[in-house]
Design an enzyme around this catalytic site. Structure first.
Site, PDB file in Angstrom:
ATOM      1  N   HIS A 151      -8.308   3.280  -0.764  1.00 40.99           N
ATOM      2  CA  HIS A 151      -8.340   2.997   0.675  1.00 40.99           C
ATOM      3  C   HIS A 151      -7.939   1.548   0.956  1.00 40.99           C
ATOM      4  O   HIS A 151      -7.535   1.214   2.070  1.00 40.99           O
ATOM      5  CB  HIS A 151      -9.740   3.273   1.218  1.00 40.99           C
ATOM      6  N   GLU A 203       7.680  16.542   7.243  1.00 37.19           N
ATOM      7  CA  GLU A 203       8.741  17.508   6.902  1.00 37.19           C
ATOM      8  C   GLU A 203       9.346  17.127   5.553  1.00 37.19           C
ATOM      9  O   GLU A 203      10.197  16.244   5.452  1.00 37.19           O
ATOM     10  CB  GLU A 203       9.815  17.500   7.984  1.00 37.19           C
TER      11      GLU A 203
END
Length: 439
Positions: free
Chosen positions: A166, A384
């Site tokens: 993180h 995508e």
């Protein structure tokens, strides 16, 4: 109203994953050796975030081909995100956590499951067995900041599992990383040019704490492994459930919020207020006990000047609201939503800088009873890739009972999924309150 709580379904305890290949991957071209400054926001979130991204079978992209393309794209991505091939390091001179951009590499794993994707159950349900879909390094003292695993299923579908520090990314910058990874896999230019200058969120000199910060706990010393209360892993037995709100449920909560609130209530504000009341009242009841809810606010656009779109670090701070349990139980819902709204509006440029400066002086960590973290509109499922968009993206089950995650629903459904982890008795009470306060 169409709301539901998914009870623990019959879950596969073992996905029967075999690891076929594990390799260390390096930037595809040489990168500069340097140290990357980490902001006071980055250093607070020193733990891994594990996500799994599921894909249906695609005859043009069998898993073996995807593995090759993904590995090559990651090697190219490490040129633009050179810190991902580095290691966390505590600088002995500054006593600050930083990333040593040493090109030691990331890790790429290829595995296979004996099941079809359709056989592993509801992808939206937090199954602990999904932990088999990402790899955890066991090398002490040499922990990579990025590990990717491609796991194929018998049907030709597959999962991409990522374990990333993180300190490297928040949710928004990880989404940008995935967009860029998808572009590189398709031999296209980067979707967004990354900006790695964490000094943009450095403390002021001298630091100026201009607001009180009850949402922070102050620590005298900051070791690399210290976590705040909301980030602590629980050793208790925990139940995991998914609570679902439809768009009609959310609209109903917005209607309940009308009244004293100034302006229209957002979906996030009403959902957060609803969760806050249920979480606070699910614990042993004490009307005089104060409950502090924390919720993540992206400050990129709130700063002056705003951060660049491609900023790769953590730019999310915790806004807060505080109320007595009696007030949470008896107040009009509109009042609770107003408190959440005020917490979000409090996050101005000056307030954000004051939090960062507090971290410089006191190692301030988020401190509250519950943290609501929204992955609802991050858009992981909209990335995508050459092999298509994911069927679903989800976190791997964590053992932090004070963090509640908001996720988009599975497939074409509307509304939102709320992932909750609580001790069994508190979970039962939470579920009862969740439905009662909707009516």
């Amino acid at each position: 109203m169409g709301t539901s709580c998914q009870e623990s379904p019959s879950l596969l305890q073992d996905l029967k994953v075999t690891i076929d290949e594990t390799s260390t991957i390096f930037p595809s071209t040489e990168t500069e050796k340097k140290s990357l400054f980490l902001s006071n926001i980055d250093k607070v979130v020193n733990f891994d975030v594990d996500t799994v991204h599921f894909f249906a079978a695609n005859k043009d992209f069998p898993p073996q081909k995807v593995a090759q393309k993904l590995k090559k794209a990651l090697e190219d991505a490490l040129v633009f995100y050179d810190f991902l091939a580095g290691r966390l390091n505590l600088n002995p001179e500054t006593e600050r956590l930083e990333i040593d951009c040493s090109a030691k590499g990331a890790v790429f794993v290829v595995g296979s499951s004996e099941y079809k994707l359709s056989e592993i159950g509801d992808l939206a349900y937090p199954n602990p067995a999904f932990a088999q879909l990402f790899h955890k390094s066991k090398e002490p003292g040499d922990l990579p900041l990025c590990v990717a695993q491609l796991t194929s299923f018998k049907c030709g579908g597959f999962a991409m599992g990522f374990a990333t520090s993180h300190t490297a990314f928040d949710g928004l910058s990880f989404k940008t990383f995935l967009d860029n990874l998808a572009a590189l896999a398709a031999n296209k230019p980067l979707a967004v040019i990354p900006c790695h200058d964490r000094h943009l969120l450095a403390a002021r000199s001298p630091p100026r704490v201009t607001f009180p910060h009850p949402e922070l706990i102050e620590l005298d010393n900051l070791a690399t492994g210290i976590e705040s209360s909301v980030f602590d892993a629980s050793k208790e037995e925990l139940d995991f459930r998914v609570f679902k709100l439809t768009s009609d449920n959310i609209l109903s909560l917005k209607e309940k919020a009308k009244g004293s609130i100034n302006g229209s209530a957002t979906g996030f504000n009403v959902i957060t207020a609803h969760i806050w009341r249920c979480k606070a009242l699910s614990a042993p009841y004490d009307p005089a006990r104060s409950s502090t809810i924390l919720f993540a606010v992206d400050v990129r656009s709130k700063l002056n000047p705003p951060l660049p779109k491609g900023y790769t670090g953590n730019a999310v701070l915790t806004a807060f609201a505080v109320a007595k349990c009696e007030e949470l139980e008896k107040s009009e819902f509109s009042r609770l939503v107003e408190m959440v709204k005020e917490g979000a509006e409090r996050m101005s440029d000056e307030y954000a800088r004051s939090i960062i400066d507090c971290g410089e002086l006191h190692n301030g960590f988020p401190n509250g009873e519950v943290l609501v973290s929204s992955w609802w509109r991050l858009g992981f499922e909209e990335v995508e890739y050459p092999w298509g968009k994911p069927k679903y993206c989800c976190p791997v089950v964590h053992r932090r009972k004070d963090i509640i995650l908001l996720f988009p629903p599975f497939g074409a459904g509307d509304g939102i999924n709320i992932i909750v982890a609580l001790p069994p008795k508190e979970m039962d009470k939470f579920g009862s309150l969740f439905h009662m306060f909707l009516n």
